[in-house]
Write a protein that holds these residues in place. Sequence first.
Motif, mmCIF file in Angstrom:
data_model
loop_
_atom_site.group_PDB
_atom_site.id
_atom_site.type_symbol
_atom_site.label_atom_id
_atom_site.label_comp_id
_atom_site.label_asym_id
_atom_site.label_seq_id
_atom_site.Cartn_x
_atom_site.Cartn_y
_atom_site.Cartn_z
ATOM 1 N N LEU A 135 7.596 9.176 6.264
ATOM 2 C CA LEU A 135 6.420 8.344 6.059
ATOM 3 C C LEU A 135 5.740 8.844 4.795
ATOM 4 N N VAL A 136 5.456 7.940 3.872
ATOM 5 C CA VAL A 136 4.840 8.296 2.602
ATOM 6 C C VAL A 136 3.569 7.480 2.434
ATOM 7 N N VAL A 137 2.473 8.158 2.129
ATOM 8 C CA VAL A 137 1.214 7.492 1.839
ATOM 9 C C VAL A 137 0.868 7.783 0.384
ATOM 10 N N LEU A 138 0.497 6.743 -0.346
ATOM 11 C CA LEU A 138 0.158 6.867 -1.762
ATOM 12 C C LEU A 138 -1.342 6.736 -1.960
ATOM 13 N N ALA A 139 -1.837 7.401 -2.993
ATOM 14 C CA ALA A 139 -3.219 7.220 -3.425
ATOM 15 C C ALA A 139 -3.188 6.589 -4.806
ATOM 16 N N CYS A 140 -4.012 5.584 -5.018
ATOM 17 C CA CYS A 140 -4.059 4.886 -6.303
ATOM 18 C C CYS A 140 -5.478 4.870 -6.837
ATOM 19 N N LEU A 141 -5.585 5.034 -8.125
ATOM 20 C CA LEU A 141 -6.839 4.827 -8.846
ATOM 21 C C LEU A 141 -6.541 3.841 -9.962
ATOM 22 N N ASP A 142 -7.340 2.803 -10.062
ATOM 23 C CA ASP A 142 -7.143 1.799 -11.109
ATOM 24 C C ASP A 142 -5.696 1.310 -11.163
ATOM 25 N N VAL A 196 -0.611 4.983 -9.328
ATOM 26 C CA VAL A 196 -0.342 5.952 -8.271
ATOM 27 C C VAL A 196 -0.658 7.342 -8.814
ATOM 28 N N VAL A 197 -1.583 8.044 -8.130
ATOM 29 C CA VAL A 197 -2.027 9.367 -8.587
ATOM 30 C C VAL A 197 -1.760 10.467 -7.565
ATOM 31 N N GLY A 198 -1.237 10.102 -6.392
ATOM 32 C CA GLY A 198 -0.968 11.115 -5.391
ATOM 33 C C GLY A 198 -0.121 10.578 -4.261
ATOM 34 N N PHE A 199 0.426 11.520 -3.501
ATOM 35 C CA PHE A 199 1.219 11.146 -2.336
ATOM 36 C C PHE A 199 1.171 12.262 -1.310
ATOM 37 N N VAL A 200 1.411 11.889 -0.076
ATOM 38 C CA VAL A 200 1.619 12.845 1.006
ATOM 39 C C VAL A 200 2.784 12.300 1.837
ATOM 40 N N CYS A 201 3.663 13.208 2.266
ATOM 41 C CA CYS A 201 4.869 12.828 2.996
ATOM 42 C C CYS A 201 4.927 13.562 4.326
ATOM 43 N N ALA A 202 5.481 12.898 5.310
ATOM 44 C CA ALA A 202 5.733 13.540 6.601
ATOM 45 C C ALA A 202 7.033 12.992 7.162
ATOM 46 N N GLN A 203 7.634 13.790 8.010
ATOM 47 C CA GLN A 203 8.796 13.361 8.761
ATOM 48 C C GLN A 203 8.502 13.588 10.227
#
Length: 147
Positions: A50-57, A60-67
């Motif tokens: 599972l990947v969650v992205l962070a966006c500004l304008d 994509v400026v960041g991500f966090v991953c889990a299994q």
Amino acid sequence: MGQERLNGQEHRTLFAVEDAEALARLNREFNGGYRAVEHVRASLEGNRELVVLACLDDTVVGFVCAQWFTSFCYDHPYGEITEMYVQEHARRKGLAAGMISLLEEGLRERGVRSVKLLTGLTNERAIQVYQDSGYQKERELSLSKRF
């Protein structure tokens, strides 16, 4: 989950692989190694990740991953946060905490009841973010072996 707004910033769960190029770029910054976009795309299509992205304008400026994993030893699947990165200019805006929250929501939807993570002992910023999100230090020792 889809797209959601938290703390005035866009956070979105990665359902499709259209963001593989951005993830490859951020992974290069974070881990220092090169992973071809095709490898990132194949990994996203084939893993229980599972990947969650962070966006500004719209960037994509960041991500966090889990299994998440199942085992005959346990009644419920368990999760592990494997990676988290936010570009320096985007830090201290609540993005990491928002991504963790969405990630946890996705893990709960998959039946996960507990999550573990590993981070460096001197990575004080990340440790604080995780603790602010309710994670507690444990007295376990992590061992690894490379083949």
